[in-house]
Design an enzyme around this catalytic site. Sequence first.
Site, mmCIF file in Angstrom:
data_model
loop_
_atom_site.group_PDB
_atom_site.id
_atom_site.type_symbol
_atom_site.label_atom_id
_atom_site.label_comp_id
_atom_site.label_asym_id
_atom_site.label_seq_id
_atom_site.Cartn_x
_atom_site.Cartn_y
_atom_site.Cartn_z
ATOM 1 N N GLY A 37 -9.914 -4.563 9.834
ATOM 2 C CA GLY A 37 -8.549 -4.145 9.996
ATOM 3 C C GLY A 37 -7.975 -4.247 8.473
ATOM 4 N N GLN A 62 -1.627 -4.031 1.868
ATOM 5 C CA GLN A 62 -2.997 -4.428 1.236
ATOM 6 C C GLN A 62 -3.547 -3.256 0.366
ATOM 7 O OE1 GLN A 62 -4.796 -5.778 5.273
ATOM 8 N NE2 GLN A 62 -6.012 -7.080 3.627
ATOM 9 N N CYS A 79 -10.363 -12.186 5.119
ATOM 10 C CA CYS A 79 -9.576 -11.003 4.796
ATOM 11 C C CYS A 79 -9.775 -10.508 3.520
ATOM 12 C CB CYS A 79 -7.951 -11.834 4.435
ATOM 13 S SG CYS A 79 -6.622 -10.533 4.048
ATOM 14 N N LEU A 80 -9.642 -8.923 3.470
ATOM 15 C CA LEU A 80 -9.970 -8.340 2.286
ATOM 16 C C LEU A 80 -8.994 -8.511 1.208
ATOM 17 C CD1 LEU A 80 -10.629 -4.858 3.865
ATOM 18 C CD2 LEU A 80 -12.306 -6.549 3.209
ATOM 19 N N HIS A 110 -3.438 -10.744 13.074
ATOM 20 C CA HIS A 110 -3.635 -10.936 11.603
ATOM 21 C C HIS A 110 -2.941 -9.602 10.731
ATOM 22 C CE1 HIS A 110 -6.473 -11.665 8.073
ATOM 23 N NE2 HIS A 110 -6.000 -10.736 7.781
ATOM 24 N N GLU A 111 -3.085 -8.408 11.186
ATOM 25 C CA GLU A 111 -2.567 -7.271 10.565
ATOM 26 C C GLU A 111 -0.999 -7.160 10.612
ATOM 27 O OE1 GLU A 111 -4.426 -5.871 8.296
ATOM 28 O OE2 GLU A 111 -6.477 -6.707 9.230
ATOM 29 N N HIS A 145 0.484 -9.245 7.956
ATOM 30 C CA HIS A 145 0.383 -8.671 6.708
ATOM 31 C C HIS A 145 1.679 -7.933 6.497
ATOM 32 C CE1 HIS A 145 -3.290 -9.438 4.714
ATOM 33 N NE2 HIS A 145 -3.856 -9.275 5.709
#
Length: 151
Positions: A46, A51, A89-90, A131-132, A135
């Site tokens: 995701g 991000q 997480c990225l 999660h997204e 963000h």
Amino acid sequence: MALRNLRFNGDELLRKKSKEVTTIENKIKILLDDMLETMYENDGVGLAAPQVGVLKRVVTIDVDDGNVYRMINPKIISSSGEQTDQEGCLSVPEFRGDVTRPMNVTAVYTDENGKEVTIVAEGLLARCICHEIDHLEGVLFIDRAVNIEKK
């Protein structure tokens, strides 16, 4: 399509609330394509627009369920159950932690063609949607995680 630079924990932009997309222009479609390429290149499931430095309510998800989700202005309209599992997480690549999320979510979003979509998700897909969307609100998984450990 092009790779975009990821933003990492400590970058102020990751803590800001994203703005709604009011018109689905070509630049939003390009952003979605670029986000998918960037997500795949970094072995993610995701990615949210903040991000990659864009404060728009845009998300891409691919949990290997046969679908690729390109979500514009996603919102969770209901949730139920509970699941606790390890997340990463990225934008926080060096850490993982246990996060409790709903087991099931129903969300609505607009796709890249302007069509409103309702999705009923469970398990990993529900976790990723939550999660997204976090963000988009300026929230990182480490804000919700316990038992955080360095990879």
